[in-house]
Design an enzyme around this catalytic site. Structure first.
Site, PDB file in Angstrom:
ATOM      1  N   HIS A 144       0.834  -1.207   0.000  1.00 43.53           N
ATOM      2  CA  HIS A 144       0.000   0.000   0.000  1.00 43.53           C
ATOM      3  C   HIS A 144       0.868   1.257   0.000  1.00 43.53           C
ATOM      4  O   HIS A 144       2.054   1.210   0.313  1.00 43.53           O
ATOM      5  CB  HIS A 144      -0.920   0.018   1.225  1.00 43.53           C
ATOM      6  N   LYS A 181      -0.756   4.906   4.614  1.00 42.79           N
ATOM      7  CA  LYS A 181      -1.649   3.964   5.298  1.00 42.79           C
ATOM      8  C   LYS A 181      -1.170   3.733   6.733  1.00 42.79           C
ATOM      9  O   LYS A 181       0.014   3.504   6.964  1.00 42.79           O
ATOM     10  CB  LYS A 181      -1.705   2.643   4.525  1.00 42.79           C
TER      11      LYS A 181
END
Ligand code: NAP
Length: 265
Positions: free
Chosen positions: A155, A159
Site C-alpha cells: 500500500h 496507510k
C-alpha cells in the site's frame, strides 16, 4: 426506467469518480448531490465538474430527500456523517449503498435493525473492488489444495494500519479451509527481526509501504515443483466503481442490510 441516485460527498476522491460513473451509465440518473458546501448550486457550477453535470447540490439532507424522489443513496463521506446520512435515507425509504468506512459494530447493528424494520435494502461495503473480493475467494479455493501460503500486501506510505483489512480477511478465509501448519523450516531463525513477516496461524503476512503504490496484494501458494500466485492491484479509485455500480443494481431487490461486497456478488 432509470435508477435515480443521490450521492453524498461528490467533491471527494471517491465521490468524484462515482459521479463520473453514474453519468456514464444509461440506467442511472444522478438526481442530486449532498455536500456540506455549495447549497443551491449545480454540480457544473463547482470547479472540476463538466458543464452538463446539472444535478442540484443540497446541504440539508431532509430537504434533499423530500424534494428529490430517489431510489438509491450513495454515501462516500466520513464515518460520522455517513452514519447519520444512512439512517436518514432508510427513514425516507431510500436504499443506501455505503462506501464510507469506519462504522462501529454497534452502528452497523443499529442500521441493520433499521433496514429490517423499514424493509429497505442497504449495502455497506468497505471494499468495492470486485477484483479484491474475487482474489479472496480464489485464494480460499486454492488453500484447500495448497496449505503453504504467504500473503504480500502493498500500500501507499500514508496507510496507518498493517496488515491491511483485506490481507487479514484473506488469511481468515484461507484458515477456514487450510490444515493448520507452521510453515518454513522448523529451525529457521530471523537474523533481522520481522524479516519473515507476521505470523497468522503459521502462515506469513508481509506488509510493504511505498509512495507510488495504491492498494495491491499477492497470495502466493507453494507445492512440490510449483507455485501459484493470485494477485490483485487497485491502480486508482476507478477500481471501486464497478462494485458501486453492481451494488446500486443489487440494492434495488433487497429488503435488508448486507455488509460486504462478497455477500452481494
Ligand atoms: P475524501 O476525498 O476526503 O472525500 C470525502 C468527501 O466528503 C469530501 O469532499 C468532504 O468534503 C465530504 N464531506 C464531509 N462531510 C460531509 C457532509 N456532512 N456531507 C457531505 N459531504 C461531506 O475521501 P475519499 O477518499 O473520497 O473517501 C471517502 C470515504 O470512502 C472514506 O470513508 C474512505 O475510507 C472510503 N473509501 C471506501 C472505499 C471502498 O471501497 N468502500 C474505497 C476508498 C475509500 P470536505 O473535503 O469539504 O470536508
Amino acid at each position: 426506467m432509470a435508477i435515480k441516485i443521490i450521492v453524498a460527498g461528490p467533491r471527494g476522491r471517491m465521490g468524484k469518480e462515482a459521479v463520473q460513473m453514474i453519468y456514464g451509465v444509461n440506467d442511472f440518473e444522478l438526481t442530486a448531490c449532498l455536500d456540506h458546501k455549495n447549497d443551491g448550486k449545480k454540480l457544473s457550477d463547482i470547479e472540476g465538474f463538466q458543464d452538463d453535470f446539472n444535478a442540484p447540490v443540497y446541504t440539508d439532507i431532509e430537504k434533499c430527500f423530500t424534494e428529490q424522489q430517489a431510489d438509491v443513496f450513495v454515501d462516500l463521506t466520513t464515518p460520522e456523517f455517513g452514519y447519520k446520512h444512512t439512517k436518514a435515507a432508510l427513514n425516507h425509504g431510500i436504499r443506501p449503498v455505503v462506501g464510507t468506512t469506519g462504522y462501529t459494530s454497534e452502528q452497523l447493528e443499529e442500521l441493520k435493525q433499521l433496514a429490517k424494520d423499514k424493509k429497505t435494502g442497504c449495502i455497506i461495503a468497505p471494499n468495492f473492488a470486485i477484483g479484491a473480493v474475487l482474489m479472496m475467494k480464489f485464494a480460499k479455493m486454492a488453500a484447500a489444495y495448497f496449505p503453504d501460503v504467504e500473503i504480500i500486501e502493498k500500500h501507499h506510505d500514508q496507510k496507518l494500519d498493517a496488515p491491511s483489512g483485506t490481507a487479514k480477511k484473506t488469511a481468515e478465509l484461507i484458515q477456514e479451509v487450510r490444515k493448520s501448519k507452521k510453515q518454513g523450516h522448523p529451525d529457521e531463525e530471523e537474523t533481522i527481526q520481522g524479516v519473515r513477516g507476521g505470523d497468522f496461524n503459521g502462515m506469513r503476512i508481509h506488509s510493504m509501504r511505498l509512495p507510488g503504490l495504491v492498494a495491491h496484494q499477492e497470495v502466493v501458494f507453494g507445492g512440490p515443483g510449483q507455485t501459484l500466485t493470485i494477485q490483485h492491484d487497485s491502480m486508482n479509485r476507478a477500481s471501486f466503481m464497478d462494485g458501486i455500480k453492481e451494488c446500486v443494481y443489487q440494492v434495488m431487490d433487497l429488503d435488508e442490510l448486507i455488509y460486504g461486497l462478497e455477500n452481494v456478488l
